[in-house]
Design a protein around this motif. Structure first.
Motif, PDB file in Angstrom:
ATOM      1  N   TYR A   6       0.835  -1.204   0.000  1.00  0.00           N
ATOM      2  CA  TYR A   6       0.000   0.000   0.000  1.00  0.00           C
ATOM      3  C   TYR A   6       0.872   1.258   0.000  1.00  0.00           C
ATOM      4  O   TYR A   6       0.663   2.178  -0.804  1.00  0.00           O
ATOM      5  N   GLN A  10       1.167   4.097  -2.846  1.00  0.00           N
ATOM      6  CA  GLN A  10       0.836   5.506  -2.585  1.00  0.00           C
ATOM      7  C   GLN A  10       2.007   6.414  -2.936  1.00  0.00           C
ATOM      8  O   GLN A  10       1.818   7.496  -3.498  1.00  0.00           O
ATOM      9  N   LEU A  13       2.087   6.567  -6.679  1.00  0.00           N
ATOM     10  CA  LEU A  13       0.906   7.279  -7.189  1.00  0.00           C
ATOM     11  C   LEU A  13       1.065   8.792  -7.033  1.00  0.00           C
ATOM     12  O   LEU A  13       0.726   9.562  -7.931  1.00  0.00           O
ATOM     13  N   GLU A  14       1.579   9.205  -5.899  1.00  0.00           N
ATOM     14  CA  GLU A  14       1.693  10.647  -5.634  1.00  0.00           C
ATOM     15  C   GLU A  14       2.845  11.287  -6.403  1.00  0.00           C
ATOM     16  O   GLU A  14       2.794  12.473  -6.715  1.00  0.00           O
ATOM     17  N   ARG A  15       3.864  10.498  -6.680  1.00  0.00           N
ATOM     18  CA  ARG A  15       5.054  11.085  -7.308  1.00  0.00           C
ATOM     19  C   ARG A  15       5.208  10.748  -8.789  1.00  0.00           C
ATOM     20  O   ARG A  15       5.596  11.594  -9.575  1.00  0.00           O
ATOM     21  N   PRO A  17       2.919   9.169 -11.437  1.00  0.00           N
ATOM     22  CA  PRO A  17       1.648   8.561 -11.865  1.00  0.00           C
ATOM     23  C   PRO A  17       1.809   7.576 -13.015  1.00  0.00           C
ATOM     24  O   PRO A  17       1.112   6.566 -13.061  1.00  0.00           O
ATOM     25  N   TRP A  20       3.144   4.390 -11.550  1.00  0.00           N
ATOM     26  CA  TRP A  20       2.073   3.744 -10.786  1.00  0.00           C
ATOM     27  C   TRP A  20       1.077   3.116 -11.735  1.00  0.00           C
ATOM     28  O   TRP A  20       0.662   1.973 -11.554  1.00  0.00           O
ATOM     29  N   ASN A  21       0.712   3.867 -12.760  1.00  0.00           N
ATOM     30  CA  ASN A  21      -0.311   3.414 -13.690  1.00  0.00           C
ATOM     31  C   ASN A  21       0.131   2.198 -14.492  1.00  0.00           C
ATOM     32  O   ASN A  21      -0.647   1.271 -14.721  1.00  0.00           O
ATOM     33  N   LYS A  87      -6.974  -0.325 -15.940  1.00  0.00           N
ATOM     34  CA  LYS A  87      -7.935   0.282 -15.016  1.00  0.00           C
ATOM     35  C   LYS A  87      -7.948   1.804 -15.100  1.00  0.00           C
ATOM     36  O   LYS A  87      -8.955   2.430 -14.884  1.00  0.00           O
ATOM     37  N   ASN A  88      -6.827   2.410 -15.317  1.00  0.00           N
ATOM     38  CA  ASN A  88      -6.773   3.872 -15.388  1.00  0.00           C
ATOM     39  C   ASN A  88      -6.102   4.289 -16.680  1.00  0.00           C
ATOM     40  O   ASN A  88      -5.065   3.752 -17.022  1.00  0.00           O
ATOM     41  N   GLY A  90      -5.189   7.897 -18.080  1.00  0.00           N
ATOM     42  CA  GLY A  90      -5.174   9.360 -18.007  1.00  0.00           C
ATOM     43  C   GLY A  90      -5.222  10.005 -19.371  1.00  0.00           C
ATOM     44  O   GLY A  90      -5.838  11.053 -19.553  1.00  0.00           O
ATOM     45  N   TYR A  95      -6.035  13.923 -19.170  1.00  0.00           N
ATOM     46  CA  TYR A  95      -5.196  14.447 -18.105  1.00  0.00           C
ATOM     47  C   TYR A  95      -3.941  14.987 -18.779  1.00  0.00           C
ATOM     48  O   TYR A  95      -3.494  14.425 -19.780  1.00  0.00           O
ATOM     49  N   PRO A  96      -3.356  16.029 -18.225  1.00  0.00           N
ATOM     50  CA  PRO A  96      -2.184  16.614 -18.893  1.00  0.00           C
ATOM     51  C   PRO A  96      -1.063  15.583 -19.058  1.00  0.00           C
ATOM     52  O   PRO A  96      -0.810  14.793 -18.149  1.00  0.00           O
ATOM     53  N   THR A  97      -0.469  15.622 -20.205  1.00  0.00           N
ATOM     54  CA  THR A  97       0.683  14.749 -20.442  1.00  0.00           C
ATOM     55  C   THR A  97       1.567  15.386 -21.520  1.00  0.00           C
ATOM     56  O   THR A  97       1.105  16.241 -22.267  1.00  0.00           O
TER      57      THR A  97
ATOM     58  N   TYR B 155      -4.657  19.312 -27.434  1.00  0.00           N
ATOM     59  CA  TYR B 155      -4.752  18.368 -26.317  1.00  0.00           C
ATOM     60  C   TYR B 155      -4.767  19.137 -24.996  1.00  0.00           C
ATOM     61  O   TYR B 155      -5.590  18.860 -24.114  1.00  0.00           O
ATOM     62  N   THR B 159      -7.629  19.504 -21.983  1.00  0.00           N
ATOM     63  CA  THR B 159      -7.450  19.186 -20.557  1.00  0.00           C
ATOM     64  C   THR B 159      -8.209  20.219 -19.699  1.00  0.00           C
ATOM     65  O   THR B 159      -8.520  19.961 -18.548  1.00  0.00           O
ATOM     66  N   TYR B 172     -12.161   1.751 -11.699  1.00  0.00           N
ATOM     67  CA  TYR B 172     -11.551   0.497 -11.244  1.00  0.00           C
ATOM     68  C   TYR B 172     -10.584   0.794 -10.112  1.00  0.00           C
ATOM     69  O   TYR B 172      -9.963   1.847 -10.080  1.00  0.00           O
ATOM     70  N   PHE B 181      -4.803   9.957  -8.543  1.00  0.00           N
ATOM     71  CA  PHE B 181      -4.189   9.837  -9.875  1.00  0.00           C
ATOM     72  C   PHE B 181      -4.423  11.118 -10.688  1.00  0.00           C
ATOM     73  O   PHE B 181      -3.540  11.574 -11.421  1.00  0.00           O
ATOM     74  N   SER B 184      -1.989  13.787  -9.247  1.00  0.00           N
ATOM     75  CA  SER B 184      -0.585  13.562  -9.608  1.00  0.00           C
ATOM     76  C   SER B 184      -0.377  13.772 -11.110  1.00  0.00           C
ATOM     77  O   SER B 184       0.668  14.266 -11.527  1.00  0.00           O
ATOM     78  N   TYR B 186      -1.914  15.931 -12.811  1.00  0.00           N
ATOM     79  CA  TYR B 186      -1.905  17.382 -13.006  1.00  0.00           C
ATOM     80  C   TYR B 186      -0.691  18.040 -12.335  1.00  0.00           C
ATOM     81  O   TYR B 186      -0.610  19.259 -12.264  1.00  0.00           O
ATOM     82  N   PRO B 190       3.345  15.714  -4.061  1.00  0.00           N
ATOM     83  CA  PRO B 190       2.925  14.590  -3.196  1.00  0.00           C
ATOM     84  C   PRO B 190       2.425  15.065  -1.833  1.00  0.00           C
ATOM     85  O   PRO B 190       1.523  14.455  -1.268  1.00  0.00           O
ATOM     86  N   ASN B 193      -1.219  16.182  -2.358  1.00  0.00           N
ATOM     87  CA  ASN B 193      -2.143  15.268  -3.037  1.00  0.00           C
ATOM     88  C   ASN B 193      -3.207  14.701  -2.093  1.00  0.00           C
ATOM     89  O   ASN B 193      -4.417  14.891  -2.301  1.00  0.00           O
ATOM     90  N   ARG B 233      -9.700  18.604 -10.875  1.00  0.00           N
ATOM     91  CA  ARG B 233      -8.974  19.059 -12.071  1.00  0.00           C
ATOM     92  C   ARG B 233      -9.001  20.580 -12.193  1.00  0.00           C
ATOM     93  O   ARG B 233      -8.387  21.129 -13.083  1.00  0.00           O
TER      94      ARG B 233
END
Lengths: 593, 383
Positions: A6, A10, A13-15, A17, A20-21, A87-88, A90, A95-97, B155, B159, B172, B181, B184, B186, B190, B193, B233
């Motif tokens: 866990y 976490q 996930l926080e640092r 993504p 994590w993804n 499952k995810n 972004g 989501y920004p990328t 893009y 957003t 999920y 998620f 992070s 965006y 940490p 978050n 967001r």
């Protein structure tokens, strides 16, 4: 453990993504454990020494079911990973990328798939480490050398003790022994043993330039016993003068007289034995060196090496036999039998018995043979008529046996595995399997199921369409241009597919652009390969049009080779993916209709 | 009194009158406006305490007011909402020859305002939302966005355009992880978050649901989680397609109220456009209602010109037409329409709604439902 998982999740996930993804940390962790399992499986695969008796242990991964286990685990791993990763998304949620992050996603997919399908390498590392740890290099070399020393006494095959196998003393290593009765010249001295004849010749050479090899004059060349080809010349060897063995021996003062008295007899003798029990690879990873090139070799280096090796072995045997030291010979036999014991080689012979078989007098004639396997009880009726020699061989074959072939196989297995390069060319196969799979996953991730399925259908349809056009062209236009037509047609169609997402994405529906985008991503490497193939074809054709002397021209794919091509394509693919990520982003932002 | 002070005073008033549920939500809105993570953490721990001590209302109020005091001391810059965020001019979207066509529509969307998009099914509500979300390409006209966040690609533009379709995707894994998620992705640090996620969970009343799975949530809570994810967001434009579908009346009211107050944030307002069939609820919170019929835009205020000098009343009762006509004789009834279930009476402007109610009561008409729809787009649906 649960808490650790866990907390790690976490943290990622926080640092990170993306990390994590894609679950890359867990996938690498799980894969590392499975790699360790495969390493252990490889390590214990040959722990039973008798498994070494089976030929080509280096392929044990493919023969003992490990490959199926490996594939099963790989499929399970990848499927479980995909169910978790899907499952995810972004990117689909806008989501920004950045193009860098998108590219990294692909790299993560590639690493995960690659690590999840390369358990073969861990298995082979385990196998190799086990062999290296269990069979120390120096000890193993000593064992092979000692076995080679004792090999002269392994009288399995009478033929190995015939005069034509003698390579020592000089000039036995250079003269040629004619064993074909039909070619033996009856006007000169020759030796006989039962129905076999042996006539020795000196050789004369004829050297011609390589460029003339296929001239009308030379192509029908006959009468030579063998030829040796070098970079610029080919040397043909012809029988010259018959050598009288008796004369030959008397001229060598280093030879004991007693030996001279018998040497010209064709009777099989331990002195004649020049074979090796096992030849070490010495870092040579291929099996070619195991073939007996000898005089028939067209490769000068190997011929020379084989001749010299045989002469050395023959001399070594000679020295041991001439010494006629019972203790020394018994030690040699004892050492060999100790290896038999170590490698669980079946035998029923003792040192004393064996010594008695070989100890036939100072001339060491072969008067009894040792079997290679346990004799089968009962009598056999041979339907065919047997020669006198065959009957004689039966007569002198004892019930003693040593399954020396098993020891040879064991040596070969150990030697092959010791010399096996685990990370070899096959890694490129795994690399491209992983690359293709990760491309498919990436295409699915950046588009959607509908676009993905349409892309597959469109790919198949385009392929069939191209084939159809090529077939029609081939039917209508007779000539040699269909290969170029096929390549250029494919190039044109691929280029159209390639430029739609680049320049005309606003002109077509998003679905069509998405299909072209997926086809471009999946087809970029075949596209580059196609361009290379076209260049290669043109170069080959040009090369063929030149006169023979100038044919040493550069032909791209042939000259750069598989590994360089593979590395070049792989690097190109990564560079392409990095820059194409921005096109993928642009496509994603397009309106649906 | 400034807008900021008015908000603080409003929250205090709620707490003084023991409207703790509403007061607490408004308190959180004030806290979110401040973007102060220390106060976020205080609210988070108070929310946790509140859920563990549901009956200790007095202490909750006391602690809430303490936080409010701290909040009131943090200055907030008011956002200028006069500048339009979206300017659409003569937008037309056609699905092909002799097929549905939306527009031409000209529209200006401002931050801090809620736009209700109403109309019968098949009249272009979703099409308009998808046009604004750039999910669909308009055939003609222009559509410009003036976001605070600069963008250099389509893009990046998208957003900023958060569009939630009617049918949302399943989530999920852990609900909280889904929310984290977003942040992070965006680029939220940490350290912030977890706090921001928990704050949004608290704001949407999801504290006790954050450990559940998606499949264990009711439709209302699914929508709340969806909105929580959306608000994380920090969108400038929020486009919701039928967010109230499948929700009970209470859930509809709560969600609409939440949306309204989050959009009206003092320093971080959001332009919200939502489509819905719940006319009454939508009209109640919307600053402007956009009525679409056959792909054409009908402004509520423009239509009113046609219907001015009239009182339009919707009546659901068991009386027959003759009976109603007879009892309304003295009320200057211009016309009475029966659409199969409901009567719609058009009275002269001199007639007051209470007079209609009085007549109905006097004649002991069994009225199930009645409403003055003179200023409501409802009149377009029933006529």
């Amino acid at each position: 453990m649960k808490k650790f998982i866990y907390n790690t999740n976490q943290y990622l996930l926080e640092r990170f993504p993306n990390i994590w993804n894609t679950k890359i940390v867990w996938m690498l962790g799980i894969s590392a454990i499975i790699h360790l399992v495969f390493y252990i499986l490889g390590f214990i695969a040959l722990s039973n020494v008798e498994t070494l008796h089976k030929k080509r242990n280096v392929d044990i991964f493919f023969e003992n079911g490990s490959i199926f286990f490996s594939i099963l685990i790989s499929i399970l791993l990848i499927v479980i990973w995909l169910t978790q990763m899907f499952k995810n998304n972004g990117f689909k949620n806008f989501y920004p990328t950045s193009k860098y992050k998108l590219f990294l996603q692909f790299v993560y997919y590639f690493i995960i798939v690659f690590v999840s399908c390369t358990f073969y390498f861990s298995y082979m590392f385990g196998l190799k480490h086990y062999i290296n740890l269990t069979y120390d290099d120096d000890v193993f070399v000593e064992e092979v050398n000692n076995a080679n020393k004792a090999a002269v006494f392994l009288s399995h095959n009478l033929n190995d003790y015939m005069i034509n196998h003698r390579k020592y003393p000089s000039p036995y290593d250079t003269i040629y022994c004619e064993t074909n009765s039909g070619l033996v010249d009856g006007r000169f001295t020759y030796l006989e043993y039962y129905d076999k004849s042996y006539q020795f010749y000196t050789l004369r050479k004829e050297i011609i330039d390589f460029k003339d090899v296929y001239s009308n004059e030379n192509i029908q060349k006959k009468g030579y016993v063998y030829f040796i080809t070098s970079d610029s010349t080919r040397t043909y060897y012809y029988k010259e003068n018959v050598v009288d063995i008796k004369d030959l021996h008397t001229s060598y003062q280093t030879f004991p007289l007693s030996f001279n008295e018998y040497s010209y007899e064709a009777e099989p003798s331990y002195f004649n034995f020049s074979n090796a029990f096992y030849k070490l690879k010495n870092g040579n990873d291929n099996d070619y060196s195991e073939f007996e090139f000898d005089y028939l070799s067209t490769y000068p280096y190997q011929k020379k090496k084989n001749s010299i090796e045989r002469a050395i072995r023959n001399k070594s045997n000679h020295d041991l036999l001439l010494e006629n030291d019972a203790t020394k010979i018994k030690n040699t036999l004892e050492t060999f039998l100790s290896y038999c014991s170590k490698y669980n080689i079946e035998t029923n012979i003792s040192v004393e018995t064996w010594y008695n078989i070989i100890n036939t007098g100072p001339e060491y004639k072969v008067k009894a043979l040792i079997g290679q396997s346990k004799p089968i009880k009962g009598e056999f009726q041979f339907a065919e008529e047997r020669t006198a020699l065959e009957e004689y061989i039966d007569e002198i074959t004892t019930n003693y046996y040593i399954k020396s072939e098993d020891l040879e196989t064991a040596f070969k297995n150990i030697d092959t595995i010791k010399n096996y390069t685990v990370i070899n060319g096959s890694i490129h196969v795994f690399l491209w399997i992983a690359f293709s799979l990760s491309i498919l996953i990436f295409c699915f991730r950046i588009s959607n199921l509908r676009t993905f399925i349409f892309s597959i259908i469109a790919g198949v349809v385009l392929f069939l369409f191209t084939l159809l056009i090529i077939a029609i062209y081939g039917y209508l236009v007779k000539g040699d241009f269909s290969e170029y037509f096929a390549m250029y047609l494919t190039l044109i169609i691929s280029t159209i597919v390639l430029i739609i997402p680049l320049f005309y994405k606003d002109k077509f529906r998003k679905l069509l652009v998405g299909v072209c985008l997926n086809l471009t991503i999946a087809g970029f490497i075949p596209y580059v390969l196609l361009i290379l193939a076209i260049i290669t074809s043109h170069q080959s054709d040009y090369c063929r049009s030149l006169v023979f002397e100038e044919r040493d021209c550069f032909v791209l794919l042939n000259d750069i080779g598989f590994v360089t091509t593979s590395v070049f394509l792989f690097v190109s693919a990564l560079v392409f993916m990095y820059f194409y990520a921005s096109i993928i982003k642009q496509w994603r932002a397009l309106p649906e209709q | 009194m400034s807008k900021v002070d008015a908000r603080i005073a409003e929250v205090k008033s709620f707490f003084r009158n023991n409207d703790t549920v509403l007061g607490y939500r408004k308190l959180m809105d004030c806290v979110i406006d401040r973007q102060d993570l220390d106060i976020y953490n205080e609210v988070i721990s108070l929310t946790d305490w509140k859920e563990k001590h549901p009956n200790e209302e007095k202490e909750l109020i006391e602690r809430s007011l303490q936080i409010l005091d701290r909040v009131s001391k943090i200055p907030v810059t008011e956002y200028d909402t006069n500048k339009p965020l979206v300017i659409g001019k003569k937008l037309i979207k056609s699905y092909g020859y002799k097929r549905f066509k939306l527009g031409p529509i000209s529209i200006k969307i401002h931050k801090g305002e809620v736009y209700g998009l109403v109309g019968e099914n098949g009249n272009g509500k979703t099409t308009l939302l998808r046009l604004l979300a750039k999910e669909l390409k308009h055939n003609s006209g222009s559509l410009d966005f003036e976001f605070d966040n600069s963008y250099d690609s389509d893009y990046d533009l998208r957003t900023n355009l958060v569009y939630i379709p009617q049918r949302t995707q399943k989530w999920y894994g852990s609900l909280k992880d889904n929310l984290k998620f977003v942040l992070s992705s965006y680029g939220v640090s940490p350290e912030e978050n977890e706090t921001r996620v928990l704050m949004m969970i608290a704001r949407f009343g999801l504290w006790n649901y954050k450990h559940l799975k998606w499949s264990e949530l009711s439709s209302g809570y699914k929508m709340r989680f969806e909105l929580a994810r959306t608000m994380l967001r920090q969108p400038e434009l929020l486009l919701l397609d039928e967010p109230l579908a499948n929700l009970d009346v209470l859930a509809q009211q709560v969600i609409l109220e939440d949306l309204k107050s989050l959009c009206n944030s003092i320093n971080n307002p959001v332009a919200l456009i939502l489509s819905s069939q719940q006319l009454y609820e939508v009209e109640k919170i919307s600053d402007k209602v956009i009525y679409l019929k056959n792909g054409q835009y009908k402004d509520n205020k423009e239509e009113q010109v046609e219907d001015e000098n009239q009182l339009i009343v919707e009546i659901d009762c068991n009386a027959d037409r003759e009976k109603l006509l007879s009892i309304f004789e003295g009320l200057q009834l211009n016309k009475l329409i029966f659409n199969g279930g409901i009567y719609v009476g058009y009275f002269d402007e001199t007639t007051a709604f209470h007079e209609v109610l009085q007549v109905l009561g006097h004649h002991e008409i069994d009225v199930t439902y009645t409403r003055n729809i003179t200023k409501s787009t409802r009149r377009f649906f029933v006529s």
